[in-house]
Write a protein that holds these residues in place. Sequence first.
Motif, mmCIF file in Angstrom:
data_model
loop_
_atom_site.group_PDB
_atom_site.id
_atom_site.type_symbol
_atom_site.label_atom_id
_atom_site.label_comp_id
_atom_site.label_asym_id
_atom_site.label_seq_id
_atom_site.Cartn_x
_atom_site.Cartn_y
_atom_site.Cartn_z
ATOM 1 N N LYS A 1 -6.038 14.547 6.095
ATOM 2 C CA LYS A 1 -5.711 13.660 7.213
ATOM 3 C C LYS A 1 -6.786 12.600 7.397
ATOM 4 O O LYS A 1 -6.482 11.422 7.632
ATOM 5 N N ALA A 2 -8.038 13.001 7.271
ATOM 6 C CA ALA A 2 -9.139 12.045 7.417
ATOM 7 C C ALA A 2 -9.085 10.984 6.316
ATOM 8 O O ALA A 2 -9.354 9.796 6.569
ATOM 9 N N MET A 3 -8.744 11.382 5.091
ATOM 10 C CA MET A 3 -8.618 10.420 3.994
ATOM 11 C C MET A 3 -7.442 9.468 4.233
ATOM 12 O O MET A 3 -7.543 8.257 3.989
ATOM 13 N N TYR A 4 -6.342 10.004 4.703
ATOM 14 C CA TYR A 4 -5.161 9.188 5.000
ATOM 15 C C TYR A 4 -5.495 8.125 6.054
ATOM 16 O O TYR A 4 -5.197 6.941 5.877
ATOM 17 N N MET A 5 -6.169 8.561 7.122
ATOM 18 C CA MET A 5 -6.518 7.633 8.197
ATOM 19 C C MET A 5 -7.601 6.646 7.739
ATOM 20 O O MET A 5 -7.589 5.472 8.118
ATOM 21 N N GLY A 6 -8.537 7.122 6.917
ATOM 22 C CA GLY A 6 -9.571 6.238 6.402
ATOM 23 C C GLY A 6 -9.002 5.150 5.508
ATOM 24 O O GLY A 6 -9.475 4.006 5.521
ATOM 25 N N LYS B 1 -19.787 21.935 8.091
ATOM 26 C CA LYS B 1 -18.775 21.860 9.156
ATOM 27 C C LYS B 1 -17.842 23.056 8.989
ATOM 28 O O LYS B 1 -16.797 22.976 8.330
ATOM 29 N N PRO B 2 -18.178 24.206 9.572
ATOM 30 C CA PRO B 2 -17.450 25.458 9.313
ATOM 31 C C PRO B 2 -15.953 25.423 9.613
ATOM 32 O O PRO B 2 -15.186 26.181 9.008
ATOM 33 N N ASP B 3 -15.515 24.558 10.524
ATOM 34 C CA ASP B 3 -14.087 24.524 10.863
ATOM 35 C C ASP B 3 -13.298 23.543 9.989
ATOM 36 O O ASP B 3 -12.100 23.341 10.198
ATOM 37 N N LEU B 4 -13.938 22.966 8.979
ATOM 38 C CA LEU B 4 -13.261 22.002 8.113
ATOM 39 C C LEU B 4 -12.277 22.716 7.185
ATOM 40 O O LEU B 4 -12.567 23.778 6.653
ATOM 41 N N SER B 5 -11.133 22.093 6.981
ATOM 42 C CA SER B 5 -10.110 22.624 6.066
ATOM 43 C C SER B 5 -9.646 21.502 5.136
ATOM 44 O O SER B 5 -9.909 20.321 5.378
ATOM 45 N N ILE B 6 -8.934 21.885 4.098
ATOM 46 C CA ILE B 6 -8.359 20.897 3.178
ATOM 47 C C ILE B 6 -7.422 19.964 3.935
ATOM 48 O O ILE B 6 -7.445 18.739 3.733
ATOM 49 N N GLU B 7 -6.601 20.525 4.804
ATOM 50 C CA GLU B 7 -5.638 19.702 5.546
ATOM 51 C C GLU B 7 -6.334 18.692 6.442
ATOM 52 O O GLU B 7 -5.892 17.537 6.554
ATOM 53 N N LYS B 8 -7.419 19.101 7.080
ATOM 54 C CA LYS B 8 -8.168 18.157 7.921
ATOM 55 C C LYS B 8 -8.764 17.041 7.074
ATOM 56 O O LYS B 8 -8.799 15.880 7.489
ATOM 57 N N MET B 9 -9.240 17.396 5.878
ATOM 58 C CA MET B 9 -9.820 16.387 5.004
ATOM 59 C C MET B 9 -8.755 15.422 4.504
ATOM 60 O O MET B 9 -8.981 14.214 4.401
ATOM 61 N N THR C 1 0.853 -1.186 0.000
ATOM 62 C CA THR C 1 0.000 0.000 0.000
ATOM 63 C C THR C 1 0.892 1.241 0.000
ATOM 64 O O THR C 1 1.885 1.297 0.722
ATOM 65 N N LYS C 2 0.510 2.222 -0.815
ATOM 66 C CA LYS C 2 1.335 3.414 -0.971
ATOM 67 C C LYS C 2 0.463 4.662 -0.912
ATOM 68 O O LYS C 2 -0.725 4.635 -1.234
ATOM 69 N N PHE C 3 1.094 5.762 -0.521
ATOM 70 C CA PHE C 3 0.420 7.048 -0.437
ATOM 71 C C PHE C 3 1.284 8.086 -1.130
ATOM 72 O O PHE C 3 2.506 8.080 -1.011
ATOM 73 N N VAL C 4 0.643 8.996 -1.882
ATOM 74 C CA VAL C 4 1.376 10.095 -2.506
ATOM 75 C C VAL C 4 0.479 11.327 -2.527
ATOM 76 O O VAL C 4 -0.725 11.231 -2.752
ATOM 77 N N GLU C 5 1.093 12.465 -2.246
ATOM 78 C CA GLU C 5 0.360 13.736 -2.229
ATOM 79 C C GLU C 5 1.059 14.717 -3.161
ATOM 80 O O GLU C 5 2.264 14.941 -3.058
ATOM 81 N N SER C 6 0.304 15.313 -4.058
ATOM 82 C CA SER C 6 0.864 16.277 -4.992
ATOM 83 C C SER C 6 1.157 17.599 -4.294
ATOM 84 O O SER C 6 0.404 18.034 -3.426
ATOM 85 N N ASN C 7 2.234 18.255 -4.725
ATOM 86 C CA ASN C 7 2.514 19.609 -4.244
ATOM 87 C C ASN C 7 2.360 20.629 -5.377
ATOM 88 O O ASN C 7 2.831 21.754 -5.291
ATOM 89 N N SER C 8 1.686 20.196 -6.459
ATOM 90 C CA SER C 8 1.470 21.062 -7.614
ATOM 91 C C SER C 8 -0.026 21.293 -7.815
ATOM 92 O O SER C 8 -0.854 20.436 -7.505
ATOM 93 N N ASP D 1 -16.430 7.131 5.200
ATOM 94 C CA ASP D 1 -15.989 7.032 6.597
ATOM 95 C C ASP D 1 -15.139 8.234 7.000
ATOM 96 O O ASP D 1 -15.211 8.701 8.145
ATOM 97 N N ALA D 2 -14.327 8.742 6.058
ATOM 98 C CA ALA D 2 -13.510 9.920 6.366
ATOM 99 C C ALA D 2 -14.395 11.125 6.655
ATOM 100 O O ALA D 2 -14.147 11.896 7.588
ATOM 101 N N VAL D 3 -15.453 11.289 5.847
ATOM 102 C CA VAL D 3 -16.376 12.411 6.049
ATOM 103 C C VAL D 3 -17.160 12.234 7.352
ATOM 104 O O VAL D 3 -17.383 13.200 8.093
ATOM 105 N N LYS D 4 -17.542 11.003 7.646
ATOM 106 C CA LYS D 4 -18.237 10.743 8.910
ATOM 107 C C LYS D 4 -17.328 11.029 10.102
ATOM 108 O O LYS D 4 -17.783 11.508 11.145
ATOM 109 N N GLU D 5 -16.041 10.729 9.939
ATOM 110 C CA GLU D 5 -15.076 10.945 11.022
ATOM 111 C C GLU D 5 -14.965 12.426 11.381
ATOM 112 O O GLU D 5 -14.710 12.775 12.541
ATOM 113 N N ILE D 6 -15.167 13.301 10.396
ATOM 114 C CA ILE D 6 -15.095 14.733 10.702
ATOM 115 C C ILE D 6 -16.458 15.291 11.114
ATOM 116 O O ILE D 6 -16.603 16.492 11.327
#
Length: 335
Positions: A205-210, A195-203, A11-18, A114-119
């Motif tokens: 993290k939730a996807m990564y953990m999910g 969810k007014p306090d939601l941010s891209i970074e929080k999402m 299993t692998k994870f990659v995040e774009s910085n572009s 599940d990631a969306v439910k987690e937040i």
Amino acid sequence: MELGVDSIYSTKFVESNSYDPWLNLAVEEHLLNSFAGESIVLYLWQNQNTVVIGRNQNAWQECRLNNLERDNGKLARRLSGGGAVFHDLGNLNFTFLLPKREYNLHRQLSVIVDAVKEIGIEAHFSGRNDILAEGKKFSGNAFYHGQYASYHHGTILIDVDTGKLSEYLNVSKAKIESKGVKSVVSRIVNLKELKPDLSIEKMKKAMYMGFIEEYGRIDSVLDFEKLAVSTDVTRLYDKYSSKEWLLGRSPEFNFRTSNRFSWGGIELLFTSRKGTIADVAIYSDSMDVDFIEHLRQGLTGTDFSKPSILEALHNLPKCVERDDIIDWLHKTDLS
């Protein structure tokens, strides 16, 4: 069911910085070709001020290109089918890339739901490619199947400028009416509204953990910058940024017909010479890109007559799309 530690697939994870859609799509296809045959990969990425159209769509019909160019936006075309979407930095894109035998839409969607439910937001899958919260769409999904590996990608609307959708996208009247709503904007919701306090970074993290929760672990994190400068990605970037890929050709045709079905719209542009279909251009937001290609091949070279066209259609593999088109063309005047 979680992936066991003795699984043959890593299993692998990659995040774009572009935020460049052509680079992000090039990396996506590289991951499909070079990693997904032996690994299960989660890829997270964002595009800035971009309209992305489906593999078989007509860019001129789907997008107000002059408006997009005026605002220094970009047009991109993906490998998968489906309709046109607008991306800005209030949207998070995800891609699951994995061997064909491991492709399981329910599992992949479970990571998102599940990631969306987690937040703190209740969500569920609906229709052919949507995920809803409080009855409105916040995620559209599309799919592509290669020879050995597949991908499932989509959007998560967090704080998208919905005004830009109307500015850049041409949504057909038939499509709007088929959805039973007055405008495409009325069908969607930004998760930040719920969810007014939601941010891209929080999402992210939730996807990564999910992903870890569903697949058991992440074995390695790939370096996006190294991927981005590889020879294969450079070649793919040239493809995704080319006018030929983005705009296609402007076909000369003798006969045009179109219709909309539950699975999407289709437009057929026939070029006939001496009674034979020399070429057929097909524009569609169907999710099934393979069917569209089979349809194109099946019709090319056929006599331009209703009996011959219907016979060619009957020779295609049976599916809902084929049967709907047969019923439609049977009632259509092709003269």
